[in-house]
Design a protein around this motif. Structure first.
Motif, PDB file in Angstrom:
ATOM      1  N   PRO A   1       1.731   8.821 -17.440  1.00  0.00           N
ATOM      2  CA  PRO A   1       1.226   7.761 -16.563  1.00  0.00           C
ATOM      3  C   PRO A   1      -0.209   8.010 -16.113  1.00  0.00           C
ATOM      4  O   PRO A   1      -0.505   9.058 -15.534  1.00  0.00           O
ATOM      5  N   PRO A   2      -1.116   7.058 -16.398  1.00  0.00           N
ATOM      6  CA  PRO A   2      -2.467   7.177 -15.854  1.00  0.00           C
ATOM      7  C   PRO A   2      -2.443   6.970 -14.343  1.00  0.00           C
ATOM      8  O   PRO A   2      -1.446   6.495 -13.772  1.00  0.00           O
ATOM      9  N   ARG A   3      -3.529   7.322 -13.699  1.00  0.00           N
ATOM     10  CA  ARG A   3      -3.630   7.080 -12.265  1.00  0.00           C
ATOM     11  C   ARG A   3      -3.717   5.580 -11.971  1.00  0.00           C
ATOM     12  O   ARG A   3      -3.154   5.100 -11.001  1.00  0.00           O
ATOM     13  N   GLU A   4      -4.415   4.848 -12.855  1.00  0.00           N
ATOM     14  CA  GLU A   4      -4.560   3.409 -12.671  1.00  0.00           C
ATOM     15  C   GLU A   4      -4.554   2.707 -14.017  1.00  0.00           C
ATOM     16  O   GLU A   4      -5.090   3.221 -15.004  1.00  0.00           O
ATOM     17  N   ILE A   5      -3.938   1.505 -14.053  1.00  0.00           N
ATOM     18  CA  ILE A   5      -4.057   0.584 -15.181  1.00  0.00           C
ATOM     19  C   ILE A   5      -4.439  -0.759 -14.579  1.00  0.00           C
ATOM     20  O   ILE A   5      -3.657  -1.358 -13.837  1.00  0.00           O
ATOM     21  N   VAL A   6      -5.648  -1.220 -14.872  1.00  0.00           N
ATOM     22  CA  VAL A   6      -6.179  -2.406 -14.203  1.00  0.00           C
ATOM     23  C   VAL A   6      -6.591  -3.445 -15.244  1.00  0.00           C
ATOM     24  O   VAL A   6      -7.602  -3.270 -15.936  1.00  0.00           O
ATOM     25  N   PRO A   7      -5.830  -4.546 -15.384  1.00  0.00           N
ATOM     26  CA  PRO A   7      -6.255  -5.607 -16.298  1.00  0.00           C
ATOM     27  C   PRO A   7      -7.275  -6.518 -15.637  1.00  0.00           C
ATOM     28  O   PRO A   7      -7.291  -6.693 -14.419  1.00  0.00           O
ATOM     29  N   ALA A   8      -8.141  -7.112 -16.457  1.00  0.00           N
ATOM     30  CA  ALA A   8      -9.096  -8.122 -15.989  1.00  0.00           C
ATOM     31  C   ALA A   8      -9.098  -9.258 -17.010  1.00  0.00           C
ATOM     32  O   ALA A   8      -8.176  -9.382 -17.811  1.00  0.00           O
ATOM     33  N   ALA A   9     -10.130 -10.093 -16.984  1.00  0.00           N
ATOM     34  CA  ALA A   9     -10.132 -11.269 -17.855  1.00  0.00           C
ATOM     35  C   ALA A   9     -10.182 -10.890 -19.326  1.00  0.00           C
ATOM     36  O   ALA A   9      -9.514 -11.523 -20.156  1.00  0.00           O
ATOM     37  N   ARG A  10     -10.974  -9.891 -19.697  1.00  0.00           N
ATOM     38  CA  ARG A  10     -11.111  -9.497 -21.100  1.00  0.00           C
ATOM     39  C   ARG A  10     -11.050  -7.987 -21.290  1.00  0.00           C
ATOM     40  O   ARG A  10     -11.405  -7.490 -22.359  1.00  0.00           O
TER      41      ARG A  10
END
Length: 207
Positions: free
Chosen positions: A39-48
């Motif tokens: 598990p990464p510390r964060e997974i952050v999706p955005a528009a592209r």
């Protein structure tokens, strides 16, 4: 996919479409939940893009991702969040004109759509919801408002959103809701998270 390293432990992956972002984000979450991916510390999706931080081996992960079969995103099995809406927004008639339908038909089409949260941003609790077909995408207003009321339900481009607090904004306002999108006393504080299914439920408008 176009990878961009971010420091020693981060990776920013650029993709061509929002659908590819949603699919990769969902696949990452599935693999983390199943123990197939540290598990990464964060997974952050955005528009592209999808940003991952806290990776032990960013380059190794990128090589793995290149070999994955990534299925298209699905609605999932969690119940949809239902948001009651009074379709009384000041831009409802303008949106009806852009769609070449009546305001009543705007209400019917919008409330009949099942949306899902593609990504979050702009303000705490604000989700960018996709689901409307391309012919119903609308432009932003030529002149943004200096103050959009909290709870405003709005359209811009392919997205629907609900303003979690009063702020400037240039989206087309079609309704209002009393649903609280962000409450730091709640766990989780945000009502909407990437992947959440959303339905808008028309409510009676009193004038």
């Amino acid at each position: 996919m176009k990878p961009l390293p971010v420091g020693e432990h981060g990776l920013l992956i650029e993709l061509d479409t929002a659908e590819e972002v949603e699919a990769l984000h969902a696949e990452l979450l599935r693999r983390v939940a199943g123990g197939a991916l540290p598990p990464p510390r964060e997974i952050v999706p955005a528009a592209r893009t999808v940003f991952l931080d806290g990776l032990d081996d960013p380059r190794g992960l990128l090589a793995d991702i290149a070999s994955w079969h990534i299925p298209p995103p699905t609605a999932g099995d969690r119940p949809a969040v239902r948001i009651p809406v009074r379709y009384d927004g000041p831009d409802l008639a303008d949106v009806a004109a852009l769609w070449e339908v009546t305001p009543e038909e705007v209400v019917r089409l919008h409330s009949a759509t099942e949306f899902h949260v593609a990504f979050c941003g702009f303000a705490p609790g604000f989700g960018y919801l996709t689901g409307l077909p391309e012919p119903l995408h609308v432009p932003r207003r030529d002149t943004p408002r200096t103050k959009v009321p909290v709870g405003s339900v709005a359209l811009a481009g392919p997205y629907t959103g609900v303003y979690p607090r009063s702020s400037p904004g240039g989206w087309q306002l079609i309704g209002t809701t009393d649903t609280v999108l962000w409450d730091p006393r709640r766990e989780p504080a945000a009502l909407l998270a990437p992947g959440t299914r959303v339905r808008f439920v028309p409510q009676e408008t009193t004038r």
